[in-house]
Design a protein around this motif. Structure first.
Motif, PDB file in Angstrom:
ATOM      1  N   TYR A 309       0.837  -1.200   0.000  1.00  0.00           N
ATOM      2  CA  TYR A 309       0.000   0.000   0.000  1.00  0.00           C
ATOM      3  C   TYR A 309       0.869   1.245   0.000  1.00  0.00           C
ATOM      4  CZ  TYR A 309      -3.922  -3.015   1.287  1.00  0.00           C
ATOM      5  OH  TYR A 309      -4.889  -4.000   1.278  1.00  0.00           O
ATOM      6  N   GLY A 310       0.273   2.368  -0.427  1.00  0.00           N
ATOM      7  CA  GLY A 310       0.886   3.653  -0.188  1.00  0.00           C
ATOM      8  C   GLY A 310       0.609   4.097   1.237  1.00  0.00           C
ATOM      9  N   LEU A 311       1.502   4.932   1.760  1.00  0.00           N
ATOM     10  CA  LEU A 311       1.313   5.555   3.070  1.00  0.00           C
ATOM     11  C   LEU A 311       1.088   7.052   2.845  1.00  0.00           C
ATOM     12  CD1 LEU A 311       4.203   3.717   4.991  1.00  0.00           C
ATOM     13  CD2 LEU A 311       1.819   2.993   4.690  1.00  0.00           C
ATOM     14  N   SER A 312       0.748   7.776   3.899  1.00  0.00           N
ATOM     15  CA  SER A 312       0.480   9.207   3.743  1.00  0.00           C
ATOM     16  C   SER A 312       1.689   9.887   3.116  1.00  0.00           C
ATOM     17  CB  SER A 312       0.143   9.840   5.095  1.00  0.00           C
ATOM     18  OG  SER A 312       1.198   9.642   6.015  1.00  0.00           O
ATOM     19  N   SER A 313       1.411  10.877   2.265  1.00  0.00           N
ATOM     20  CA  SER A 313       2.456  11.478   1.448  1.00  0.00           C
ATOM     21  C   SER A 313       2.068  12.903   1.083  1.00  0.00           C
ATOM     22  CB  SER A 313       2.624  10.652   0.170  1.00  0.00           C
ATOM     23  OG  SER A 313       3.332  11.355  -0.810  1.00  0.00           O
ATOM     24  N   PRO A 314       3.048  13.805   0.934  1.00  0.00           N
ATOM     25  CA  PRO A 314       2.715  15.177   0.517  1.00  0.00           C
ATOM     26  C   PRO A 314       2.104  15.237  -0.875  1.00  0.00           C
ATOM     27  CG  PRO A 314       5.109  14.819   0.536  1.00  0.00           C
ATOM     28  CD  PRO A 314       4.490  13.657   1.222  1.00  0.00           C
ATOM     29  N   SER A 315       2.277  14.208  -1.679  1.00  0.00           N
ATOM     30  CA  SER A 315       1.688  14.198  -3.015  1.00  0.00           C
ATOM     31  C   SER A 315       0.201  13.875  -3.002  1.00  0.00           C
ATOM     32  CB  SER A 315       2.417  13.185  -3.905  1.00  0.00           C
ATOM     33  OG  SER A 315       3.763  13.547  -4.062  1.00  0.00           O
ATOM     34  N   ALA A 316      -0.305  13.444  -1.853  1.00  0.00           N
ATOM     35  CA  ALA A 316      -1.721  13.083  -1.723  1.00  0.00           C
ATOM     36  C   ALA A 316      -2.272  13.741  -0.468  1.00  0.00           C
ATOM     37  CB  ALA A 316      -1.871  11.565  -1.657  1.00  0.00           C
ATOM     38  N   PRO A 317      -2.587  15.022  -0.531  1.00  0.00           N
ATOM     39  CA  PRO A 317      -2.905  15.789   0.677  1.00  0.00           C
ATOM     40  C   PRO A 317      -4.188  15.366   1.382  1.00  0.00           C
ATOM     41  CG  PRO A 317      -3.290  17.102  -1.304  1.00  0.00           C
ATOM     42  CD  PRO A 317      -2.565  15.874  -1.744  1.00  0.00           C
ATOM     43  N   ALA A 318      -5.079  14.644   0.714  1.00  0.00           N
ATOM     44  CA  ALA A 318      -6.324  14.231   1.367  1.00  0.00           C
ATOM     45  C   ALA A 318      -6.155  12.981   2.214  1.00  0.00           C
ATOM     46  CB  ALA A 318      -7.417  13.988   0.324  1.00  0.00           C
ATOM     47  N   ILE A 319      -5.016  12.304   2.101  1.00  0.00           N
ATOM     48  CA  ILE A 319      -4.805  11.043   2.821  1.00  0.00           C
ATOM     49  C   ILE A 319      -4.306  11.338   4.228  1.00  0.00           C
ATOM     50  CG2 ILE A 319      -3.642   8.822   2.797  1.00  0.00           C
ATOM     51  CD1 ILE A 319      -5.565   9.348   0.423  1.00  0.00           C
ATOM     52  N   PRO A 320      -5.020  10.862   5.251  1.00  0.00           N
ATOM     53  CA  PRO A 320      -4.606  11.172   6.625  1.00  0.00           C
ATOM     54  C   PRO A 320      -3.383  10.370   7.064  1.00  0.00           C
ATOM     55  CG  PRO A 320      -6.510   9.721   6.656  1.00  0.00           C
ATOM     56  CD  PRO A 320      -6.269  10.080   5.213  1.00  0.00           C
ATOM     57  N   TYR A 329      -5.332   5.357 -11.922  1.00  0.00           N
ATOM     58  CA  TYR A 329      -5.316   6.358 -12.981  1.00  0.00           C
ATOM     59  C   TYR A 329      -6.745   6.831 -13.255  1.00  0.00           C
ATOM     60  CZ  TYR A 329      -5.067   8.034 -17.829  1.00  0.00           C
ATOM     61  OH  TYR A 329      -5.176   8.769 -18.981  1.00  0.00           O
ATOM     62  N   GLY A 330      -6.930   8.115 -13.266  1.00  0.00           N
ATOM     63  CA  GLY A 330      -8.246   8.660 -13.559  1.00  0.00           C
ATOM     64  C   GLY A 330      -9.091   8.984 -12.354  1.00  0.00           C
ATOM     65  N   GLY A 331      -8.746   8.418 -11.150  1.00  0.00           N
ATOM     66  CA  GLY A 331      -9.435   8.877  -9.955  1.00  0.00           C
ATOM     67  C   GLY A 331      -9.985   7.878  -8.974  1.00  0.00           C
ATOM     68  N   LEU A 351     -12.725   9.422 -16.483  1.00  0.00           N
ATOM     69  CA  LEU A 351     -11.373   9.571 -15.985  1.00  0.00           C
ATOM     70  C   LEU A 351     -10.977  11.043 -15.914  1.00  0.00           C
ATOM     71  CD1 LEU A 351      -9.696   6.682 -18.015  1.00  0.00           C
ATOM     72  CD2 LEU A 351     -10.738   6.594 -15.735  1.00  0.00           C
ATOM     73  N   ALA A 352     -10.342  11.409 -14.808  1.00  0.00           N
ATOM     74  CA  ALA A 352      -9.817  12.762 -14.621  1.00  0.00           C
ATOM     75  C   ALA A 352      -8.312  12.764 -14.897  1.00  0.00           C
ATOM     76  CB  ALA A 352     -10.094  13.231 -13.193  1.00  0.00           C
ATOM     77  N   ASP A 353      -7.716  13.947 -14.924  1.00  0.00           N
ATOM     78  CA  ASP A 353      -6.258  14.055 -14.980  1.00  0.00           C
ATOM     79  C   ASP A 353      -5.745  13.764 -13.565  1.00  0.00           C
ATOM     80  OD1 ASP A 353      -3.620  14.581 -15.549  1.00  0.00           O
ATOM     81  OD2 ASP A 353      -3.851  16.747 -15.639  1.00  0.00           O
ATOM     82  N   SER A 358      -6.237  14.399  -7.174  1.00  0.00           N
ATOM     83  CA  SER A 358      -6.951  15.366  -8.008  1.00  0.00           C
ATOM     84  C   SER A 358      -8.106  15.922  -7.187  1.00  0.00           C
ATOM     85  CB  SER A 358      -7.474  14.721  -9.296  1.00  0.00           C
ATOM     86  OG  SER A 358      -8.383  13.680  -8.997  1.00  0.00           O
ATOM     87  N   PRO A 359      -8.618  17.113  -7.531  1.00  0.00           N
ATOM     88  CA  PRO A 359      -9.655  17.737  -6.704  1.00  0.00           C
ATOM     89  C   PRO A 359     -10.910  16.879  -6.533  1.00  0.00           C
ATOM     90  CG  PRO A 359      -8.680  19.358  -8.159  1.00  0.00           C
ATOM     91  CD  PRO A 359      -8.112  18.034  -8.575  1.00  0.00           C
ATOM     92  N   ARG A 360     -11.365  16.204  -7.590  1.00  0.00           N
ATOM     93  CA  ARG A 360     -12.597  15.419  -7.491  1.00  0.00           C
ATOM     94  C   ARG A 360     -12.434  14.280  -6.491  1.00  0.00           C
ATOM     95  NH1 ARG A 360     -14.699  11.782 -12.527  1.00  0.00           N
ATOM     96  NH2 ARG A 360     -12.701  10.802 -12.009  1.00  0.00           N
ATOM     97  N   THR A 361     -11.374  13.501  -6.636  1.00  0.00           N
ATOM     98  CA  THR A 361     -11.158  12.370  -5.736  1.00  0.00           C
ATOM     99  C   THR A 361     -10.894  12.841  -4.315  1.00  0.00           C
ATOM    100  OG1 THR A 361     -10.361  10.944  -7.508  1.00  0.00           O
ATOM    101  CG2 THR A 361      -9.642  10.402  -5.275  1.00  0.00           C
ATOM    102  N   ASP A 362     -10.070  13.878  -4.178  1.00  0.00           N
ATOM    103  CA  ASP A 362      -9.764  14.391  -2.841  1.00  0.00           C
ATOM    104  C   ASP A 362     -11.036  14.841  -2.123  1.00  0.00           C
ATOM    105  OD1 ASP A 362      -7.173  13.914  -3.543  1.00  0.00           O
ATOM    106  OD2 ASP A 362      -6.517  16.005  -3.492  1.00  0.00           O
ATOM    107  N   ALA A 363     -11.986  15.403  -2.861  1.00  0.00           N
ATOM    108  CA  ALA A 363     -13.222  15.865  -2.236  1.00  0.00           C
ATOM    109  C   ALA A 363     -14.019  14.696  -1.654  1.00  0.00           C
ATOM    110  CB  ALA A 363     -14.066  16.623  -3.255  1.00  0.00           C
ATOM    111  N   TYR A 364     -14.068  13.571  -2.362  1.00  0.00           N
ATOM    112  CA  TYR A 364     -14.776  12.410  -1.820  1.00  0.00           C
ATOM    113  C   TYR A 364     -14.104  11.902  -0.542  1.00  0.00           C
ATOM    114  CZ  TYR A 364     -17.828  11.887  -5.902  1.00  0.00           C
ATOM    115  OH  TYR A 364     -18.785  12.076  -6.867  1.00  0.00           O
ATOM    116  N   VAL A 365     -12.779  11.811  -0.569  1.00  0.00           N
ATOM    117  CA  VAL A 365     -12.059  11.299   0.601  1.00  0.00           C
ATOM    118  C   VAL A 365     -12.238  12.236   1.792  1.00  0.00           C
ATOM    119  CG1 VAL A 365      -9.786  10.750   1.544  1.00  0.00           C
ATOM    120  CG2 VAL A 365     -10.376  10.042  -0.787  1.00  0.00           C
TER     121      VAL A 365
END
Length: 373
Positions: A309-320, A329-331, A351-353, A358-365
């Motif tokens: 798995y991935g762990l929390s990272s500055p590249s994914a700001p919504a992940i606690p 890929y895509g969201g 699919l998103a960029d 990305s903003p859409r996925t981060d909003a759900y999380v």
């Protein structure tokens, strides 16, 4: 427009899905949340493909969320003592020891530090659907860099590497372990290889906007340029029957948000799903052992990888902090937060960029976790 069930305190998440479907941000999508052992959100809506509604049983390709599902299945073999995370890959898969890879450890493969992020030999989609052939090519690869020194995201071949180890250790394909040992325990909802009689359940992927990555600016030997086109997996390819029937464990899984969330909730609930124990607490704890931290040699982003798995990272700001997660890929995404005893899954067909955020996925999380808080 939105169907399913949603506990009252998660109403903001339902509103978010409704607004995204109304605006066209999502065309068809599903979101699910397991909190404190209960499926508190199971929502879906929109169109699976032109003229066909997204229903309770619609399944959609989730790209690299497949890696989290394959990793979960693989860890059940570790939990049973059939595979040792700290052993060399070659102890289960002797052929992999070629070209100096005899010291690459199983946990390094799970943490994307194997040194083999793809195929040097040109391969086609048909080639990688042939697991025996494509895994043999990976076994014969010379490392692209010093194994264990950094992560180089195993963008498509990750599932092939795990399958090669699992098959060598147990004689079982990883897809069978996933279906028979994991998904059967939670009532299904995810397929690595869609059977003929379920093809009609598949949502069609919709092309993303142009990528924000400037591929022309990359040096010709960059890992991204050596992997993405070899082979090129377009939505048109992935909407085809040959691909859907295949079992590419790095990218080709199809599922419902509900099935993904229920299975993955083992990681946020100490190994338990309902009354079924998929993993021991000790194995769950090993997921959070860092295997790599820093700029990924393929994705060019600062990332932290644990085991599978991935762990929390500055590249994914919504992940606690403390979460175990991965995205596609895509969201599409799955986030396991043991602190909140919560798993969130989101599955879109538009699919998103989006590579890791990305903003859409981060909003759900963020919305899901705010509802828990």
């Amino acid at each position: 427009m939105v169907d399913g069930s949603c506990r009252d305190d998660f109403a903001p998440l339902q509103s978010l899905l409704e607004s995204h479907l109304a605006s066209g941000e999502d065309v068809g999508a599903a979101v699910a949340v397991v909190h404190d052992g209960e499926l508190v959100v199971d929502l879906w809506g929109g169109s699976a493909r032109p003229g066909v509604d997204w229903t309770r049983d619609t399944i959609c390709q989730v790209w690299s969320v497949t890696k989290a599902m394959a990793g979960l299945a693989f860890l059940t073999l570790v939990d049973r003592g059939e595979i040792d995370l700290d052993a060399p890959v070659a102890s289960s898969w002797p052929e992999f020891g070629a070209e100096g890879k005899d010291r690459v450890l199983v946990r390094q493969v799970l943490g994307h530090t194997s040194g083999v992020p793809g195929w040097s030999t040109p391969v086609t989609v048909t080639d990688i659907l042939d697991l025996e052939r494509s895994e043999a090519l990976l076994a014969a690869e010379a490392p692209w860099y010093e194994p264990g020194s950094a992560s180089a995201y195993q963008i498509v071949c990750h599932g092939h590497l795990l399958d090669g180890i699992a098959f060598g250790a147990t004689g079982r394909r990883l897809a069978d372990v996933l279906h028979d040992d994991v998904m059967a325990a939670v009532g299904g909802g995810f397929r690595l290889g869609v059977p003929e009689d379920e093809l009609s359940l598949c949502a069609d992927l919709i092309n993303p906007p142009p990528s924000s990555i400037d591929y022309a600016a990359l040096p010709p030997d960059h890992f991204l340029l050596r992997t993405v086109p070899n082979p090129l997996l377009t939505p048109e390819v992935c909407n085809g029957t040959e691909w859907r029937r295949g079992a590419v464990g790095g990218a080709g899984g199809h599922g419902t948000a509900r099935g993904i969330a229920l299975a993955q909730s083992a990681v946020s609930h100490g190994g338990l799903v309902g009354g079924t124990r998929l993993l021991s607490e000790e194995t769950v704890a090993r997921i959070h052992e860092p295997q790599a931290e820093g700029p990924d040699l393929l994705l060019m982003l600062p990332l932290r990888f644990g085991i599978g798995y991935g762990l929390s990272s500055p590249s994914a700001p919504a992940i606690p902090e403390g979460a175990a997660w991965w995205t596609g890929y895509g969201g599409a995404i799955v986030v396991n937060d043991p602190t909140r005893r919560t798993t969130v899954a989101y599955v879109p067909n538009k699919l998103a960029d989006h590579m890791v955020s990305s903003p859409r996925t981060d909003a759900y999380v963020r919305t899901a976790l705010e509802c828990v808080s």
